[in-house]
Design a protein around this motif. Structure first.
Motif, PDB file in Angstrom:
ATOM      1  N   TYR A 187      30.942  38.074 -26.673  1.00 60.69           N
ATOM      2  CA  TYR A 187      29.594  37.745 -27.128  1.00 60.69           C
ATOM      3  C   TYR A 187      28.628  37.979 -25.972  1.00 60.69           C
ATOM      4  O   TYR A 187      28.784  37.403 -24.891  1.00 60.69           O
ATOM      5  CB  TYR A 187      29.511  36.282 -27.584  1.00 60.69           C
ATOM      6  N   PHE A 188      27.629  38.834 -26.193  1.00 67.38           N
ATOM      7  CA  PHE A 188      26.660  39.168 -25.154  1.00 67.38           C
ATOM      8  C   PHE A 188      25.510  38.160 -25.187  1.00 67.38           C
ATOM      9  O   PHE A 188      24.544  38.325 -25.935  1.00 67.38           O
ATOM     10  CB  PHE A 188      26.135  40.589 -25.367  1.00 67.38           C
ATOM     11  N   MET A 189      25.638  37.116 -24.379  1.00 63.68           N
ATOM     12  CA  MET A 189      24.543  36.151 -24.264  1.00 63.68           C
ATOM     13  C   MET A 189      23.298  36.863 -23.747  1.00 63.68           C
ATOM     14  O   MET A 189      22.187  36.649 -24.234  1.00 63.68           O
ATOM     15  CB  MET A 189      24.932  35.028 -23.307  1.00 63.68           C
ATOM     16  N   THR A 190      23.475  37.673 -22.711  1.00 58.79           N
ATOM     17  CA  THR A 190      22.466  38.592 -22.213  1.00 58.79           C
ATOM     18  C   THR A 190      23.210  39.889 -21.915  1.00 58.79           C
ATOM     19  O   THR A 190      24.424  39.978 -22.070  1.00 58.79           O
ATOM     20  CB  THR A 190      21.789  38.075 -20.917  1.00 58.79           C
ATOM     21  N   GLU A 191      22.515  40.900 -21.459  1.00 61.51           N
ATOM     22  CA  GLU A 191      23.171  42.148 -21.124  1.00 61.51           C
ATOM     23  C   GLU A 191      24.150  41.986 -19.969  1.00 61.51           C
ATOM     24  O   GLU A 191      25.090  42.756 -19.823  1.00 61.51           O
ATOM     25  CB  GLU A 191      22.128  43.222 -20.779  1.00 61.51           C
ATOM     26  N   LYS A 192      23.928  40.983 -19.137  1.00 58.26           N
ATOM     27  CA  LYS A 192      24.739  40.813 -17.934  1.00 58.26           C
ATOM     28  C   LYS A 192      25.604  39.557 -17.925  1.00 58.26           C
ATOM     29  O   LYS A 192      26.411  39.385 -17.015  1.00 58.26           O
ATOM     30  CB  LYS A 192      23.826  40.792 -16.700  1.00 58.26           C
ATOM     31  N   THR A 193      25.474  38.687 -18.882  1.00 63.25           N
ATOM     32  CA  THR A 193      26.293  37.483 -18.953  1.00 63.25           C
ATOM     33  C   THR A 193      26.926  37.395 -20.335  1.00 63.25           C
ATOM     34  O   THR A 193      26.220  37.357 -21.337  1.00 63.25           O
ATOM     35  CB  THR A 193      25.472  36.216 -18.661  1.00 63.25           C
ATOM     36  N   ASN A 194      28.255  37.383 -20.366  1.00 63.72           N
ATOM     37  CA  ASN A 194      28.993  37.430 -21.629  1.00 63.72           C
ATOM     38  C   ASN A 194      29.999  36.289 -21.713  1.00 63.72           C
ATOM     39  O   ASN A 194      30.586  35.885 -20.708  1.00 63.72           O
ATOM     40  CB  ASN A 194      29.788  38.738 -21.762  1.00 63.72           C
ATOM     41  N   LEU A 195      30.205  35.796 -22.932  1.00 58.88           N
ATOM     42  CA  LEU A 195      31.336  34.930 -23.244  1.00 58.88           C
ATOM     43  C   LEU A 195      32.416  35.791 -23.882  1.00 58.88           C
ATOM     44  O   LEU A 195      32.114  36.716 -24.636  1.00 58.88           O
ATOM     45  CB  LEU A 195      30.919  33.816 -24.201  1.00 58.88           C
TER      46      LEU A 195
END
Length: 269
Positions: A187-195
């Protein structure tokens, strides 16, 4: 104790806001492969550390991915180091069998990517101490990556391992076969931080006597988080942190643990 220490060190770092937003994070899963080869001139250096709480066992891997020309062809190697208990219950640490990999980017578009990998398993470990099989082996893995939308991605792995006339510590031999299956959602919370959450199944055999073998299986669930930041214009660093849970038959054997990930990806030519 070590697991708690790692969490204290890495959690604040992982939740630090990302300043630079460029391309989304790719090819940075923990225990499975994403089906993206490196771009021309871009090398990736990956370190992974998995620790089991109750047994205090750990394993560490160093991986270097190198493109051959463009994205179609890629070679890599994996150096594993393990710490476990020997037959007498004493701690021992050593290098396991090294993998030399070739991966072909079968296709790669905005929706789906596929990249089969063929690996030679080199007999670099000391099999008499329980590290490696003492023989040259073969491994195949098919990775598939699917972009579901701008927030979700899905990855799949399916493969096998073959070790002809593998040896145990008593120099007894048997040919071993194993297979693996894995899937994850990101899951892309942002383009650079993912779960992300990975499910990994492995079936492997071991030599228990001359011409005799036994089969074992493991089922692991690994939820985690990864983030990325740019250093200059051509280097990306991706740390990640995951929890490791044994499921079903593996709930006892594999206990619980932690997985720490660190990737450095840089365009060198």
């Amino acid at each position: 104790m070590l697991g708690k220490t790692i969490l204290k060190i890495f959690v604040p770092f992982l939740i630090t806001p990302v300043v630079v937003f460029a391309a989304p994070v790719k090819d940075n899963s923990f225990l499975i492969e994403e089906a993206y080869n490196q771009e021309e001139g871009v090398l990736q250096f990956i370190q992974g550390f998995q620790y089991s709480d109750r047994s205090n066992d750990w394993n560490y891997t160093f991986t270097n991915e190198i493109p051959l020309g463009g994205e179609a062809h890629q070679i890599s190697y994996v150096i594993p180091v393990n710490k476990s208990l020997d037959q007498n219950g004493a701690d021992q640490t050593g290098i396991d069998d090294v993998l030399i990999n070739y991966r072909y980017q079968l296709f790669n578009n905005q929706m789906i990517s596929m990249a089969p990998r063929l690996s030679l398993i080199m007999p670099t470990g000391d099999y008499q101490k329980g590290f490696g099989s003492g023989v040259l082996g073969l491994q195949f893995n098919q990775s598939v990556s699917i972009t579901l939308n701008d927030k979700w991605a899905n990855h799949w792995n399916l493969g096998f391992t073959y070790l002809p006339d593998a040896k145990n510590a008593a120099d007894q031999k048997a040919s071993l076969f194993g297979y693996n299956f894995a899937s994850s959602v990101v899951y892309f919370m942002t383009e650079k931080t993912n779960l992300l959450c990975e499910f990994v199944f492995n079936s492997q055999e071991e030599v228990i006597g001359e011409g005799q073998k036994a089969e074992g299986t493991s089922y692991l669930l690994v939820p985690g988080i990864r983030t990325a930041f740019d250093v200059g214009e051509e280097t990306e660093i991706v740390p990640g942190l995951g929890a490791v849970f044994g499921l079903g038959p593996s709930a006892v054997e594999h206990e619980t643990g932690v997985f720490v990930y660190l990737s450095v990806e840089s365009k060198l030519w």
